[in-house]
Scaffold this motif. Structure first.
Motif, PDB file in Angstrom:
ATOM      1  N   PRO A 304      -1.410  -2.467   6.204  1.00 20.10           N
ATOM      2  CA  PRO A 304      -0.117  -3.018   6.634  1.00 20.10           C
ATOM      3  C   PRO A 304       0.389  -4.084   5.673  1.00 20.10           C
ATOM      4  O   PRO A 304      -0.394  -4.873   5.133  1.00 20.10           O
ATOM      5  CB  PRO A 304      -0.432  -3.617   8.012  1.00 20.10           C
ATOM      6  CG  PRO A 304      -1.598  -2.825   8.507  1.00 20.10           C
ATOM      7  CD  PRO A 304      -2.410  -2.507   7.288  1.00 20.10           C
ATOM      8  N   GLU A 305       1.671  -4.091   5.469  1.00 21.05           N
ATOM      9  CA  GLU A 305       2.281  -4.964   4.461  1.00 21.05           C
ATOM     10  C   GLU A 305       2.003  -6.446   4.724  1.00 21.05           C
ATOM     11  O   GLU A 305       1.776  -7.224   3.800  1.00 21.05           O
ATOM     12  CB  GLU A 305       3.797  -4.712   4.445  1.00 21.05           C
ATOM     13  CG  GLU A 305       4.516  -5.444   3.334  1.00 21.05           C
ATOM     14  CD  GLU A 305       6.007  -5.174   3.328  1.00 21.05           C
ATOM     15  OE1 GLU A 305       6.729  -5.887   2.615  1.00 21.05           O
ATOM     16  OE2 GLU A 305       6.450  -4.265   4.057  1.00 21.05           O
ATOM     17  N   LYS A 306       2.008  -6.845   5.995  1.00 22.23           N
ATOM     18  CA  LYS A 306       1.856  -8.265   6.320  1.00 22.23           C
ATOM     19  C   LYS A 306       0.462  -8.605   6.840  1.00 22.23           C
ATOM     20  O   LYS A 306       0.276  -9.547   7.608  1.00 22.23           O
ATOM     21  CB  LYS A 306       2.919  -8.683   7.340  1.00 22.23           C
ATOM     22  CG  LYS A 306       4.336  -8.607   6.776  1.00 22.23           C
ATOM     23  CD  LYS A 306       5.359  -9.145   7.755  1.00 22.23           C
ATOM     24  CE  LYS A 306       6.753  -9.088   7.160  1.00 22.23           C
ATOM     25  NZ  LYS A 306       7.769  -9.597   8.119  1.00 22.23           N
ATOM     26  N   LEU A 307      -0.534  -7.822   6.392  1.00 27.28           N
ATOM     27  CA  LEU A 307      -1.927  -8.089   6.780  1.00 27.28           C
ATOM     28  C   LEU A 307      -2.578  -9.053   5.788  1.00 27.28           C
ATOM     29  O   LEU A 307      -2.448  -8.902   4.579  1.00 27.28           O
ATOM     30  CB  LEU A 307      -2.721  -6.775   6.805  1.00 27.28           C
ATOM     31  CG  LEU A 307      -4.210  -6.926   7.130  1.00 27.28           C
ATOM     32  CD1 LEU A 307      -4.396  -7.145   8.634  1.00 27.28           C
ATOM     33  CD2 LEU A 307      -4.996  -5.705   6.669  1.00 27.28           C
ATOM     34  N   GLU A 308      -3.292 -10.056   6.312  1.00 28.31           N
ATOM     35  CA  GLU A 308      -4.099 -10.955   5.486  1.00 28.31           C
ATOM     36  C   GLU A 308      -5.569 -10.633   5.742  1.00 28.31           C
ATOM     37  O   GLU A 308      -6.008 -10.608   6.893  1.00 28.31           O
ATOM     38  CB  GLU A 308      -3.819 -12.416   5.851  1.00 28.31           C
ATOM     39  CG  GLU A 308      -2.383 -12.843   5.611  1.00 28.31           C
ATOM     40  CD  GLU A 308      -2.113 -14.238   6.164  1.00 28.31           C
ATOM     41  OE1 GLU A 308      -3.066 -14.868   6.678  1.00 28.31           O
ATOM     42  OE2 GLU A 308      -0.959 -14.688   6.097  1.00 28.31           O
ATOM     43  N   SER A 309      -6.334 -10.364   4.675  1.00 31.49           N
ATOM     44  CA  SER A 309      -7.757 -10.040   4.810  1.00 31.49           C
ATOM     45  C   SER A 309      -8.609 -11.233   4.407  1.00 31.49           C
ATOM     46  O   SER A 309      -8.340 -11.896   3.395  1.00 31.49           O
ATOM     47  CB  SER A 309      -8.109  -8.837   3.925  1.00 31.49           C
ATOM     48  OG  SER A 309      -7.440  -7.675   4.365  1.00 31.49           O
ATOM     49  N   TYR A 310      -9.672 -11.509   5.208  1.00 30.14           N
ATOM     50  CA  TYR A 310     -10.585 -12.618   4.927  1.00 30.14           C
ATOM     51  C   TYR A 310     -12.031 -12.135   5.062  1.00 30.14           C
ATOM     52  O   TYR A 310     -12.319 -11.232   5.850  1.00 30.14           O
ATOM     53  CB  TYR A 310     -10.360 -13.772   5.918  1.00 30.14           C
ATOM     54  CG  TYR A 310      -9.003 -14.419   5.825  1.00 30.14           C
ATOM     55  CD1 TYR A 310      -8.761 -15.445   4.911  1.00 30.14           C
ATOM     56  CD2 TYR A 310      -7.971 -14.011   6.661  1.00 30.14           C
ATOM     57  CE1 TYR A 310      -7.505 -16.039   4.826  1.00 30.14           C
ATOM     58  CE2 TYR A 310      -6.720 -14.603   6.589  1.00 30.14           C
ATOM     59  CZ  TYR A 310      -6.482 -15.613   5.674  1.00 30.14           C
ATOM     60  OH  TYR A 310      -5.244 -16.204   5.587  1.00 30.14           O
ATOM     61  N   LYS A 311     -12.912 -12.778   4.286  1.00 32.80           N
ATOM     62  CA  LYS A 311     -14.350 -12.502   4.430  1.00 32.80           C
ATOM     63  C   LYS A 311     -15.037 -13.762   4.956  1.00 32.80           C
ATOM     64  O   LYS A 311     -14.624 -14.889   4.645  1.00 32.80           O
ATOM     65  CB  LYS A 311     -14.958 -12.068   3.099  1.00 32.80           C
ATOM     66  CG  LYS A 311     -14.844 -13.095   1.983  1.00 32.80           C
ATOM     67  CD  LYS A 311     -15.214 -12.480   0.645  1.00 32.80           C
ATOM     68  CE  LYS A 311     -14.948 -13.484  -0.484  1.00 32.80           C
ATOM     69  NZ  LYS A 311     -14.956 -12.869  -1.806  1.00 32.80           N
ATOM     70  N   LEU A 312     -16.060 -13.527   5.765  1.00 28.00           N
ATOM     71  CA  LEU A 312     -16.822 -14.631   6.348  1.00 28.00           C
ATOM     72  C   LEU A 312     -18.292 -14.356   6.068  1.00 28.00           C
ATOM     73  O   LEU A 312     -18.902 -13.481   6.681  1.00 28.00           O
ATOM     74  CB  LEU A 312     -16.550 -14.686   7.852  1.00 28.00           C
ATOM     75  CG  LEU A 312     -16.994 -15.913   8.635  1.00 28.00           C
ATOM     76  CD1 LEU A 312     -16.429 -17.183   8.023  1.00 28.00           C
ATOM     77  CD2 LEU A 312     -16.541 -15.809  10.082  1.00 28.00           C
ATOM     78  N   VAL A 313     -18.864 -15.052   5.078  1.00 31.77           N
ATOM     79  CA  VAL A 313     -20.225 -14.778   4.617  1.00 31.77           C
ATOM     80  C   VAL A 313     -21.222 -15.616   5.409  1.00 31.77           C
ATOM     81  O   VAL A 313     -21.065 -16.836   5.547  1.00 31.77           O
ATOM     82  CB  VAL A 313     -20.362 -15.079   3.103  1.00 31.77           C
ATOM     83  CG1 VAL A 313     -21.753 -14.700   2.614  1.00 31.77           C
ATOM     84  CG2 VAL A 313     -19.295 -14.326   2.316  1.00 31.77           C
TER      85      VAL A 313
END
Length: 515
Positions: A304-313
């Motif tokens: 999706p155009e307005k999706l923000e992806s984050y990683k949590l290690v």
């Protein structure tokens, strides 16, 4: 390297020059050419004032100058409006003929998704005198038959031959939304159920439906419709509007000579997915007619155009605490937590509910539950009574819940396809959303490579203060003990039920032998 891999995959000729529907602009309903005025009210009641680009593109290829000359293959990101893209033109097409028979079939892989799609059709179809049926196994097959098949009216005092009744049976619905298994049940055993008049076939979540056989539903449907009476199929020249100047035309020409504008005695098909397969052998099963490929951009996988992806290690053993801390940060925002299996879903949800007073209502949603339980949970989630769903991948495909702000991958998905479908539960219909993925250190590289396939090179780390994790240690230890006790209790109960069932089966065998 990525380009070399893409070149090595065989691509069908018609997929090499797709229609890019991202070039289309949204179109207000009042400016949409040839829209039946009766459909405007139900659309406005649904909160729809304009069509999204994929909906405009499909409208042009079905109601506009395309007039369904070709079957459509639609590869569109999750949340872009695929359901209405096919529901609206099909309802409009069927409304032009006052014939009560089953003329449109929509097949989906899961009950929940089928119920959702049926609701979209049911919101607009009655406005033009059409009725919609559902065949998913949610109720008994007898109840479904009573909804789908119209029985002849019998006059009192007259003797009837039961064999004559089948001649009077007819469909009560114009459109049927079904799962493959229950569809085959009706094909094989329901008197009066026929596909001989079928004009339109929609295969939603195509890649999943082609991957699993589902009792050979597809070859059966195609075989039954090939022998159909051609008189039921609409003629292109009867429906082709005189002009289509209100929409910007971005089409691929070159339809075979002698085909355009002629009657089309065939089953017209639309196949859709956010991750449409490009495998020629799988697509060949659909027997597509001069297919036209509609997609957006050059990538197969689109987020999706307005999706923000984050990683949590984090470390594996600390993962539940990181999840709890993340949920506390998110607060009451509507969120879905995805795990790798139904068993993991059940245990994680049970564990989270032992974490004292989180001020968040958390429920499980998985294939282990009965349909009635899942439907009740989903309704409560939609209405905001539940803030967090812990789900298996039963929720990944197509499910549309308004206001989902966050998706959390508790377990990293194995494939980019799964990531796309999970992430697509948020940032839908132009809204913004976030997708968090909890990872071990050795999984970071894998996530990066996965997201590159969707042209996503930005996945920053999401920071949880160590003090937040430390404050959860005592309650986490207590929650683990309660989880252990609960699992042991459930296992013991299952063993007893299994033992009882085994004894009942033996008893039944003994009784049968005495008889």
């Amino acid at each position: 390297m990525e380009e070399q891999k893409l070149r090595s995959v065989p691509v069908l000729p018609w997929m090499r020059s797709p229609v890019d529907f991202s070039l289309f602009e949204e179109c207000p309903l009042d400016l949409l050419p040839f829209l039946d005025s009766r459909l405007k009210v139900p659309l406005h009641n649904m909160g729809i004032s304009s069509l999204f680009p994929v909906q405009v593109a499909v409208w042009q290829e079905t109601i506009g100058p395309g007039d369904f000359e070709r079957d459509l293959c639609i590869n569109s990101p999750t949340g872009s409006g695929k359901t209405l893209a096919y529901a609206l033109p099909i309802v409009q097409k069927l409304s032009t003929r006052a014939v009560k028979c089953l003329r449109a079939l929509v097949v989906l892989p899961t009950r929940d998704l089928a119920i959702q799609v049926k609701e979209v059709f049911a919101a607009i179809a009655p406005a033009v005198g059409l009725s919609v049926g559902l065949a998913v196994g949610q109720s008994s097959i007898a109840d479904e038959i009573s909804e789908l098949i119209k029985r002849p009216k019998l006059e009192a005092g007259i003797c009837y031959d039961p064999e004559d009744f089948s001649l009077e049976l007819q469909s009560s619905v114009d459109i049927l939304v079904a799962t493959p298994g229950r569809l085959m049940d009706h094909i094989n055993s329901t008197k009066g159920f026929t596909l001989e008049h079928l004009c339109y076939l929609v295969v939603d979540e195509t890649d999943r439906l082609l991957r699993e056989a589902y009792q050979s539903w597809l070859p059966t449907v195609l075989r039954l419709t090939r022998s159909s009476d051609e008189s039921f199929y609409p003629c292109a020249s009867n429906y082709l509007p005189p002009a289509f100047n209100s929409l910007k035309t971005i089409r691929r020409f070159g339809v075979e000579r002698g085909f355009k504008g002629k009657p089309s005695p065939r089953l017209m098909k639309m196949v859709l997915s956010a991750t449409l397969t490009q495998d020629p052998s799988k697509l060949a099963q659909l027997d597509l007619h001069h297919p036209l490929f509609l997609t957006t951009g050059k990538r197969r996988y689109q987020l999706p155009e307005k999706l923000e992806s984050y990683k949590l290690v984090c470390e594996s053993k600390l993962k539940p605490m990181y999840l709890v801390a993340l949920l506390q940060n998110i607060g009451e925002e509507k969120s879905i937590v995805f795990t790798s299996s139904v068993e993991s879903t059940h245990r994680l949800c049970t564990l989270l509910n032992f974490f004292g007073d989180l001020q968040i209502k958390i429920k499980e949603y998985s294939g282990l539950q009965r349909q009635s339980v899942r439907s009740k949970t989903l309704k409560a989630f939609r209405e905001g009574e539940i803030q967090v769903l812990v789900s298996s991948d039963a929720m990944t495909r197509g499910m549309d819940v308004e206001g989902v702000r966050n998706v959390i991958n508790y377990d990293i998905p194995a494939y980019i396809k799964t990531y796309v479908h999970r992430a697509g539960r948020t940032a839908r219909a132009g809204q913004s959303g976030r997708c968090f993925t909890l990872l071990r250190e050795d999984e970071v590289r894998r996530l990066k490579k996965m997201l590159q396939k969707a042209d996503n090179k930005c996945c920053p780390a999401y920071s949880i203060p160590s003090s937040s994790i430390e404050s959860l240690h005592v309650i986490y230890t207590s929650a683990l003990e309660k989880l252990k006790e609960t699992v042991e209790l459930e296992t013991s109960r299952k063993r007893k039920i299994g033992f009882k069932s085994s004894r009942e089966r033996k008893g039944n065998k003994t009784n049968h032998s005495k008889e």
